[in-house]
Write a protein that holds these residues in place. Structure first.
Motif, PDB file in Angstrom:
ATOM      1  N   VAL A 185      -6.307   2.313   1.964  1.00 48.86           N
ATOM      2  CA  VAL A 185      -5.576   2.779   1.236  1.00 48.86           C
ATOM      3  C   VAL A 185      -5.098   2.241  -0.102  1.00 48.86           C
ATOM      4  O   VAL A 185      -5.583   1.199  -0.381  1.00 48.86           O
ATOM      5  N   GLN A 186      -4.578   3.284  -0.844  1.00 54.19           N
ATOM      6  CA  GLN A 186      -4.314   2.785  -2.103  1.00 54.19           C
ATOM      7  C   GLN A 186      -3.083   1.655  -2.311  1.00 54.19           C
ATOM      8  O   GLN A 186      -2.179   1.424  -1.609  1.00 54.19           O
ATOM      9  N   SER A 242      -6.581  -6.827   0.115  1.00 55.33           N
ATOM     10  CA  SER A 242      -7.272  -5.720  -0.513  1.00 55.33           C
ATOM     11  C   SER A 242      -8.418  -5.497   0.144  1.00 55.33           C
ATOM     12  O   SER A 242      -9.064  -4.313  -0.088  1.00 55.33           O
ATOM     13  N   THR A 264       1.027  -1.309   0.077  1.00 57.51           N
ATOM     14  CA  THR A 264       0.022  -0.144   0.361  1.00 57.51           C
ATOM     15  C   THR A 264       0.860   1.110  -0.132  1.00 57.51           C
ATOM     16  O   THR A 264       2.064   1.262   0.421  1.00 57.51           O
ATOM     17  N   SER A 282       0.377   5.803   0.440  1.00 55.29           N
ATOM     18  CA  SER A 282      -0.306   6.941   0.444  1.00 55.29           C
ATOM     19  C   SER A 282       0.769   7.892   0.886  1.00 55.29           C
ATOM     20  O   SER A 282       1.557   7.779   1.474  1.00 55.29           O
TER      21      SER A 282
END
Length: 175
Positions: free
Chosen positions: A139-140, A134, A35, A37
């Motif tokens: 977050v991304q 996931s 991840t 961010s």
């Protein structure tokens, strides 16, 4: 004597796919960018500080400072467990395919099926790991996560080639 020069082209292609899958999965498994961010914090002076935060399965980084990920939830433990099992299954399937290439032809039928099974076990474990991760992160998702998925897809492709050659071959005598 069996060897890479005497094995069929699809076996060599499958070995290349499996070795690439193993490398890509290992990179995704061990790096700190599952991840990513940017975190912005206000300062008392009216401006803001922005930090880039990345986290993997084992370590997290804020800008250039990294440390271990604190495990206080079950989903991260499950992700780690399935990713580890998937990586071990990928190692096992690659070793078994090497045995298939270099071992006497009389033992190849069992080894061939074991390669298929361990490849599919790897795909299943990695799929579970990425689904758990996931679905529990807000977050991304980043490149390490993507590498793990690419490794899983390469392993699935290798297993699919072996399955298609095994069950849809023209000659029905042995492998």
């Amino acid at each position: 004597m069996p060897g890479p020069d005497l094995s069929p082209k699809y076996v060599r292609t499958t070995l290349l796919l499996m070795m690439t899958s193993l490398f890509v999965t290992l990179v995704g498994f061990s790096t700190t960018a599952w991840t990513s961010s940017d975190v912005t914090l206000p300062t008392p002076f009216g401006d803001a500080l922005t930090s880039h935060v990345t986290a993997g399965l084992w370590r997290a980084c804020v800008d250039d400072a990294c440390g271990p990920v604190k495990v206080d939830n079950g989903w991260l433990l499950a992700t780690r467990a399935f990713a580890t099992l998937g990586l071990l299954a990928g190692i096992m399937s690659t070793i078994l395919l090497l045995l298939y290439i270099f071992v006497d032809q009389t033992h190849n039928d069992v080894i061939y099926l074991d390669v298929i099974i361990t490849s599919l076990v790897q795909v299943s474990c990695i799929l579970l790991a990425v689904c758990i991760y996931s679905s529990n992160t807000s977050v991304q998702l980043a490149w390490s996560f993507a590498f793990t998925i690419v490794g899983m897809c390469l392993e699935f492709l290798a297993a699919l080639i072996l399955i298609l050659k095994r069950w849809f071959r023209h000659d029905h005598e042995g492998l």
